[in-house]
Design an enzyme around this catalytic site. Structure first.
Site, mmCIF file in Angstrom:
data_model
loop_
_atom_site.group_PDB
_atom_site.id
_atom_site.type_symbol
_atom_site.label_atom_id
_atom_site.label_comp_id
_atom_site.label_asym_id
_atom_site.label_seq_id
_atom_site.Cartn_x
_atom_site.Cartn_y
_atom_site.Cartn_z
ATOM 1 N N CYS A 55 15.265 6.824 -56.781
ATOM 2 C CA CYS A 55 16.283 7.848 -56.535
ATOM 3 C C CYS A 55 17.300 7.979 -57.659
ATOM 4 O O CYS A 55 17.965 9.014 -57.753
ATOM 5 C CB CYS A 55 17.002 7.555 -55.233
ATOM 6 S SG CYS A 55 15.954 7.755 -53.806
ATOM 7 N N GLU B 164 10.167 11.711 -55.630
ATOM 8 C CA GLU B 164 10.330 12.084 -54.216
ATOM 9 C C GLU B 164 10.832 13.510 -54.058
ATOM 10 O O GLU B 164 11.542 13.822 -53.097
ATOM 11 C CB GLU B 164 11.223 11.080 -53.472
ATOM 12 C CG GLU B 164 10.531 9.742 -53.315
ATOM 13 C CD GLU B 164 11.108 8.842 -52.249
ATOM 14 O OE1 GLU B 164 12.251 9.063 -51.813
ATOM 15 O OE2 GLU B 164 10.395 7.904 -51.856
HETATM 16 O O1 AHR Z 1 12.497 1.949 -53.471
HETATM 17 C C1 AHR Z 1 13.718 2.381 -52.968
HETATM 18 C C2 AHR Z 1 13.801 3.879 -52.872
HETATM 19 O O2 AHR Z 1 12.844 4.356 -51.971
HETATM 20 C C3 AHR Z 1 13.504 4.640 -54.126
HETATM 21 O O3 AHR Z 1 14.616 4.766 -54.933
HETATM 22 C C4 AHR Z 1 13.087 5.979 -53.626
HETATM 23 O O4 AHR Z 1 12.195 6.614 -54.505
HETATM 24 C C5 AHR Z 1 12.508 5.685 -52.263
HETATM 25 O O5 AHR Z 1 13.033 6.496 -51.299
#
Ligand code: AHR
Length: 652
Positions: free
Chosen positions: A237, A369
């Site tokens: 994220c 994502e």
């Molecule tokens: O792995 C933790 C988080 O999970 C990552 O930052 C994101 O891509 C997913 O939602």
């Protein structure tokens, strides 16, 4: 004891002479994100927190000891002033000004608390450095390592010499007299004059490959031991950011450290039950360092870039398509930075930064994502531009947060229509889901040219992402079962990585995590050992392993299995998970094997208790155990204990 040992005999056939697919060299890899203090406070070995005073609260992590500066617990800025000069240094505008008036020991000091303390090791040398500026050389700066109790366990003194009122970096060494898990760094001043200070830093000298200002060697070693085929970085994220202003911008993470503009870490305030107000990104671990890490551990780099969209579970901000060009240009420039020769501007910059040889970047991810039509439209722009200029670079497209449901289905279908090279699927579900989905890719569309990257996955002991999750044996065993399904379908699944990778015991936001660490040590979870066994026993060709009905082994009798050949070592590698509590005897007839008596090396992970976990005090509750079994008449016979995962290597 009795029910641990075999009752029934289950037979299989391994067609070692009939390879069905190539296992990509990238099959098992790492997902790295600066979450849980993974980079700052973790892999990046800097011990000083907020070294450049650029946190939102500029003195966070620092304690000022001065009668004139601190009254009633409030900081007033008298002899130690916090100066902000954005017109002079846009990326690092703040520093402190220390005014000394025949100051004596004990009157004026500044203490940094580190990231949950500083892990200091006896007899190890530490490098202290600071940027200073002054007009008279009449001040002395003392640096001391102090224990939680306040004992001094290392010290050094510095008399800044240059008086030209320009910034100078100066270094000195301190050797620790004792080991302390939660030390602090105290600076105290004596003499007269005015000194400006910035970028106050302390590094251990036992970094990975002994690099100055480098990475924690124990953590990198854990990563190297997994034999990863790739490293995906920098997230997660943090690629998207809570809003676009907070997105990860690789160009701001290279070059002189003091010019890398710090920003808030998205995990600072994301998990409401685990707030981490002191979590920022210094970018000391920036893109050059990520590429270097990949090179060091023999992994392909897989950078993931922002696609013009902020995190869709936060602000979901979008850059209009007509304004997307700078984002696309960032991707093109990154490829040139990684692969260009010295005649290209970005290739030259890489060489000037100390790495003349190209990094041979072969893959690039666009978006993390992200999903839906806005994503696909943006992805298409990247794809057109990158394919035009760098047709050999493979692109990884995101299918969103979930690997099922309408958003997944439509995004996945749209990306496949664009003939994207690889789609990234994420899975954070209950252990049961992983068992049930061990056959997921047995049924995937094999007519599509698009391959799959299982870019983030981890079994969640409580069934969903939640801070109460555990890295217990139940989750690791379920992941092992699922991974046999990924391996069996290596013609489709070409990459997979567990997530998240690292977590500091005192600074985490997300659980479960593959590797836990504190300021001085590291702890491997059962999940880590599963990943490591797959990584170190990968093989390069899949061969069928079938039950008596000629079906792949995806849960019949609670067993899950896959088999590969390691051509170079001339070995057959068989992986079997017994997800049930009952011991089972298996017998595999190996087609294509000589009749000679042979031996097989067996590596087992096992525990009778699915809730069992490793801990810092008992780190090997679940850890690999090796043994040897005989293979006679082309038959591999193994007694599988209940709740076990075994890897068997047979010389062909
Ligand atoms: O792995 C933790 C988080 O999970 C990552 O930052 C994101 O891509 C997913 O939602």
């Amino acid at each position: 004891m009795s029910n641990l040992w075999a009752q029934n005999k289950i037979t299989f056939t391994i067609q070692a002479n009939k390879p069905t697919a190539t296992v990509a060299s990238t099959m098992w890899g790492l997902f790295f994100e600066d979450i849980n203090l993974g980079a700052d406070g973790g892999l990046y070995a800097e011990l000083v927190k907020n070294r450049s005073f650029e946190f939102d609260t500029p003195l966070m992590g620092w304690k000022i000891n001065s009668a004139k500066d601190v009254m009633y617990g409030f900081y007033f800025g008298s002899d130690i002033q916090l100066i902000n000069q954005p017109d002079k240094a846009a990326t690092n505008p703040r520093f402190i000004r220390v005014a000394l008036h025949k100051t004596k020991k004990g009157e004026l000091s500044l203490t940094n608390e580190g990231f949950r303390g500083m892990g200091i090791k006896k007899n190890l040398r530490y490098e202290f450095s600071v940027f200073y500026r002054q007009q008279t050389a009449t001040a002395m700066l003392h640096a001391e390592l102090i224990t939680e109790k306040g004992d001094i366990i290392g010290s050094a003194v510095l008399a800044p010499e240059q008086t030209d009122n320009r910034w100078h970096k100066v270094e000195m060494s301190l050797t620790a007299l004792a080991t302390e898990p939660k030390a602090n760094l105290r600076l105290w001043f004596e003499g007269s004059g005015i000194v400006d200070l910035d970028m106050i830093s302390l590094f251990p000298t036992d970094t990975w490959k002994g690099r100055k200002g480098g990475l924690r060697a124990d953590l990198v070693q854990m990563l190297a031991d997994m034999k990863p085929g790739f490293v995906r970085f920098p997230g997660g994220c943090i690629v998207e950011g809570r809003d676009l202003a907070q997105r990860y911008q690789w160009k701001k993470t290279i070059g002189p450290l003091e010019e890398r503009k710090l920003i808030i870490n998205r995990w600072n305030n994301e998990v409401k039950t685990r707030p981490v107000p002191d979590y920022f990104q210094s970018f000391g671990l920036g893109f050059l360092e990520y590429f270097q890490l990949c090179e060091d551990i023999g992994a392909e780099p897989l950078p993931i870039l922002n696609c013009g969209m902020a995190c869709q579970v936060n602000t979901a901000e979008l850059i209009p398509l007509e304004s997307l060009d700078p984002y696309v240009q960032d991707a093109l420039d990154l490829i040139e930075f990684a692969n260009g020769d010295g005649s290209t501007p970005w290739g030259k910059l890489r060489a000037d930064l100390g790495h003349p040889a190209p990094f041979q970047l072969k893959m690039l991810g666009v978006g993390n994502e992200n999903f839906g039509l806005p994503y696909v439209e943006r992805f298409k722009r990247f794809q057109q531009a990158i394919q035009r200029q760098y047709p050999s670079v493979k692109l990884v497209g995101s299918t969103g947060l979930l690997s099922s449901g309408e958003m997944f289905e439509t995004t996945n279908a749209d990306l496949r229509k664009l003939k994207v090279d690889i789609v990234d699927e994420h899975n954070y579900s209950a252990p049961q889901w992983f068992l049930q989905n061990a056959g997921r890719y047995d049924h995937y569309d094999r007519s599509s040219t698009t391959k799959v990257f299982v870019g983030e996955y981890a079994a969640q002991s409580v069934g969903m992402t939640n801070p109460t999750n555990k890295n217990n044996w139940r989750t690791a065993l379920a992941e092992a079962a699922y991974m046999t399904g990924l391996e069996r379908n290596a013609d489709i699944v070409q990459m997979a990585s567990y997530a998240p990778l690292l977590a500091h015991v005192d600074g985490w936001q997300w659980k479960p995590d593959l590797i836990w660490f504190d300021n001085l040590g590291v702890m491997a979870t059962p999940n880590y050992y599963v990943q490591q066994l797959f990584g170190a026993n990968k093989g390069n060709q899949v061969v069928p392993m079938l039950d008596k009905n000629k079906l792949p082994v995806t849960g019949q009798d609670s067993l899950y299995a896959s088999a590969t050949l390691d051509k170079a070592a001339s070995e057959l590698i068989v992986k079997v998970v017994n997800a049930g509590g009952k011991a089972q005897s298996i017998e595999a007839n190996i087609d294509g094997l000589r009749k000679l008596p042979l031996t097989a090396k067996v590596i087992m992970l096992q525990n009778n208790d699915l809730e069992a976990e490793n801990s810092f005090t008992s780190p090997a509750i679940i850890a690999p155990i090796e043994s040897i079994v005989n293979v006679q008449n082309k038959r591999l016979k193994v007694d599988l204990k209940g709740y076990s995962f075994v890897v068997m290597r047979i010389k062909l």
